[in-house]
Scaffold this motif. Sequence first.
Motif, mmCIF file in Angstrom:
data_model
loop_
_atom_site.group_PDB
_atom_site.id
_atom_site.type_symbol
_atom_site.label_atom_id
_atom_site.label_comp_id
_atom_site.label_asym_id
_atom_site.label_seq_id
_atom_site.Cartn_x
_atom_site.Cartn_y
_atom_site.Cartn_z
ATOM 1 N N SER A 85 0.846 -1.186 0.000
ATOM 2 C CA SER A 85 0.000 0.000 0.000
ATOM 3 C C SER A 85 0.883 1.237 0.000
ATOM 4 C CB SER A 85 -0.903 0.011 1.234
ATOM 5 O OG SER A 85 -1.608 1.225 1.313
ATOM 6 N N LYS A 86 0.519 2.218 -0.824
ATOM 7 C CA LYS A 86 1.251 3.492 -0.815
ATOM 8 C C LYS A 86 0.749 4.406 0.291
ATOM 9 C CE LYS A 86 2.485 3.481 -5.647
ATOM 10 N NZ LYS A 86 2.319 4.081 -6.960
ATOM 11 N N GLU A 87 -0.503 4.199 0.725
ATOM 12 C CA GLU A 87 -1.107 5.082 1.721
ATOM 13 C C GLU A 87 -1.087 4.528 3.137
ATOM 14 O OE1 GLU A 87 -3.190 4.048 -0.945
ATOM 15 O OE2 GLU A 87 -2.811 5.742 -2.259
ATOM 16 N N ASP A 88 -0.779 3.262 3.294
ATOM 17 C CA ASP A 88 -0.846 2.630 4.610
ATOM 18 C C ASP A 88 0.409 1.774 4.798
ATOM 19 O OD1 ASP A 88 -1.865 1.929 7.082
ATOM 20 O OD2 ASP A 88 -3.579 0.834 6.307
ATOM 21 N N LYS A 89 0.513 1.141 5.939
ATOM 22 C CA LYS A 89 1.657 0.295 6.254
ATOM 23 C C LYS A 89 1.610 -0.985 5.411
ATOM 24 C CE LYS A 89 4.125 -1.304 10.274
ATOM 25 N NZ LYS A 89 4.188 -1.296 11.715
ATOM 26 N N CYS A 90 2.733 -1.333 4.811
ATOM 27 C CA CYS A 90 2.824 -2.598 4.081
ATOM 28 C C CYS A 90 2.942 -3.742 5.094
ATOM 29 C CB CYS A 90 4.021 -2.591 3.149
ATOM 30 S SG CYS A 90 3.884 -1.390 1.809
ATOM 31 N N GLN A 91 2.543 -4.929 4.649
ATOM 32 C CA GLN A 91 2.567 -6.077 5.553
ATOM 33 C C GLN A 91 3.146 -7.297 4.856
ATOM 34 O OE1 GLN A 91 -1.728 -5.970 6.281
ATOM 35 N NE2 GLN A 91 -1.273 -5.628 8.451
ATOM 36 N N LEU A 92 3.822 -8.128 5.620
ATOM 37 C CA LEU A 92 4.313 -9.422 5.170
ATOM 38 C C LEU A 92 4.073 -10.415 6.289
ATOM 39 C CD1 LEU A 92 5.932 -11.135 3.046
ATOM 40 C CD2 LEU A 92 7.961 -10.606 4.440
ATOM 41 N N PHE A 93 3.405 -11.513 5.939
ATOM 42 C CA PHE A 93 3.141 -12.566 6.925
ATOM 43 C C PHE A 93 3.579 -13.906 6.368
ATOM 44 C CE2 PHE A 93 -0.151 -9.350 7.744
ATOM 45 C CZ PHE A 93 0.126 -9.067 9.075
ATOM 46 N N ASN A 94 4.073 -14.760 7.241
ATOM 47 C CA ASN A 94 4.337 -16.147 6.906
ATOM 48 C C ASN A 94 3.139 -16.921 7.454
ATOM 49 O OD1 ASN A 94 5.091 -18.870 6.973
ATOM 50 N ND2 ASN A 94 7.257 -18.324 7.086
ATOM 51 N N LEU A 95 2.199 -17.246 6.581
ATOM 52 C CA LEU A 95 0.949 -17.877 7.023
ATOM 53 C C LEU A 95 1.149 -19.284 7.567
ATOM 54 C CD1 LEU A 95 -1.446 -16.667 4.187
ATOM 55 C CD2 LEU A 95 -1.170 -15.727 6.498
ATOM 56 N N ARG A 96 2.233 -19.927 7.198
ATOM 57 C CA ARG A 96 2.497 -21.269 7.753
ATOM 58 C C ARG A 96 2.920 -21.183 9.225
ATOM 59 N NH1 ARG A 96 5.386 -24.207 2.607
ATOM 60 N NH2 ARG A 96 3.481 -24.345 1.384
ATOM 61 N N ASP A 97 3.778 -20.225 9.533
ATOM 62 C CA ASP A 97 4.253 -20.063 10.914
ATOM 63 C C ASP A 97 3.339 -19.186 11.757
ATOM 64 O OD1 ASP A 97 6.458 -21.578 10.186
ATOM 65 O OD2 ASP A 97 7.770 -19.830 9.897
ATOM 66 N N ASP A 98 2.576 -18.314 11.100
ATOM 67 C CA ASP A 98 1.754 -17.316 11.784
ATOM 68 C C ASP A 98 0.384 -17.222 11.098
ATOM 69 O OD1 ASP A 98 0.856 -15.145 13.276
ATOM 70 O OD2 ASP A 98 2.077 -13.676 12.184
ATOM 71 N N PRO A 99 -0.438 -18.265 11.195
ATOM 72 C CA PRO A 99 -1.716 -18.278 10.461
ATOM 73 C C PRO A 99 -2.697 -17.197 10.908
ATOM 74 C CG PRO A 99 -1.601 -20.121 11.989
ATOM 75 C CD PRO A 99 -0.251 -19.474 11.991
ATOM 76 N N TYR A 100 -2.510 -16.640 12.090
ATOM 77 C CA TYR A 100 -3.421 -15.601 12.585
ATOM 78 C C TYR A 100 -2.896 -14.189 12.297
ATOM 79 C CZ TYR A 100 -5.494 -19.619 14.767
ATOM 80 O OH TYR A 100 -6.062 -20.851 14.974
ATOM 81 N N GLU A 101 -1.799 -14.111 11.562
ATOM 82 C CA GLU A 101 -1.230 -12.833 11.122
ATOM 83 C C GLU A 101 -1.019 -11.861 12.282
ATOM 84 O OE1 GLU A 101 -2.977 -12.292 6.732
ATOM 85 O OE2 GLU A 101 -4.507 -12.722 8.257
ATOM 86 N N THR A 102 -0.265 -12.321 13.262
ATOM 87 C CA THR A 102 -0.004 -11.491 14.441
ATOM 88 C C THR A 102 1.322 -10.740 14.356
ATOM 89 O OG1 THR A 102 1.013 -13.348 15.611
ATOM 90 C CG2 THR A 102 -1.365 -13.006 15.930
ATOM 91 N N THR A 103 2.241 -11.194 13.472
ATOM 92 C CA THR A 103 3.557 -10.571 13.388
ATOM 93 C C THR A 103 3.836 -10.110 11.966
ATOM 94 O OG1 THR A 103 4.337 -12.049 15.143
ATOM 95 C CG2 THR A 103 6.018 -10.889 13.855
ATOM 96 N N ASN A 104 3.839 -8.796 11.772
ATOM 97 C CA ASN A 104 4.149 -8.213 10.474
ATOM 98 C C ASN A 104 5.672 -8.234 10.293
ATOM 99 O OD1 ASN A 104 4.471 -6.734 8.151
ATOM 100 N ND2 ASN A 104 3.392 -4.929 8.891
ATOM 101 N N LEU A 105 6.143 -8.987 9.297
ATOM 102 C CA LEU A 105 7.573 -9.165 9.058
ATOM 103 C C LEU A 105 8.129 -8.195 8.021
ATOM 104 C CD1 LEU A 105 7.475 -13.067 8.896
ATOM 105 C CD2 LEU A 105 8.230 -11.655 10.825
ATOM 106 N N TYR A 106 7.300 -7.311 7.492
ATOM 107 C CA TYR A 106 7.712 -6.446 6.377
ATOM 108 C C TYR A 106 8.960 -5.627 6.709
ATOM 109 C CZ TYR A 106 7.448 -3.393 2.351
ATOM 110 O OH TYR A 106 7.736 -2.721 1.183
ATOM 111 N N ASP A 107 9.006 -5.022 7.863
ATOM 112 C CA ASP A 107 10.129 -4.165 8.237
ATOM 113 C C ASP A 107 11.180 -4.874 9.093
ATOM 114 O OD1 ASP A 107 9.204 -1.836 6.919
ATOM 115 O OD2 ASP A 107 7.773 -1.499 8.550
#
Length: 182
Positions: free
Chosen positions: A139-161
């Motif tokens: 996203s250009k207007e919001d925070k980008c996100q990266l998740f490893n859905l295998r290790d973090d299926p509930y998307e609790t840890t944004n790995l982008y930064d």
Amino acid sequence: MSDVDRLFGEVRAAFERKGMWGNTVAAFVSDHGDMMGAHRMVAKGVMYEESVRMPWLMRVPAMGRRQRVIARPVSQIDLVPTLLELMGRREAAENLPGQSLVPLARGGKVAEDHVLIEWGTRPRVRTVVSPDGWKLCLSKEDKCQLFNLRDDPYETTNLYDSGKHEAVIARLTEKIATWQKK
């Protein structure tokens, strides 16, 4: 759900009365979900799994009674090409976006293996889910996100930064760019 069950029963009974149920494909799909409090949110328009995952169930008599589960992510844009192939009209889907998932349901492979998702209002977000379990939201207007859905299926840890996954981010950013050009 009770109404859906009852009304589907009426549709099935009508097909059975006409002798057509034995060769009728039935598909159940839905719009994307509402967050319902997950991640402390109640709206649509975000890329968390609770919002973007949709049920897709099919009854395909020609494939027998054995249940098949496709565990990897697929796209709803593939529904029409899949139905057209099941109806013997594969050529009608040649100029449509998406692809038939019939080969995947039969245990084979399909050409595209990433699911791409777009949210067009502010913030504008482009998302890709890879077969190896990564999910990148740009996203250009919001925070980008990266998740490893295998290790973090509930998307609790944004790995982008985190500084640890630049190769994954580059690979998936290229997937999104190619999709946008296409």
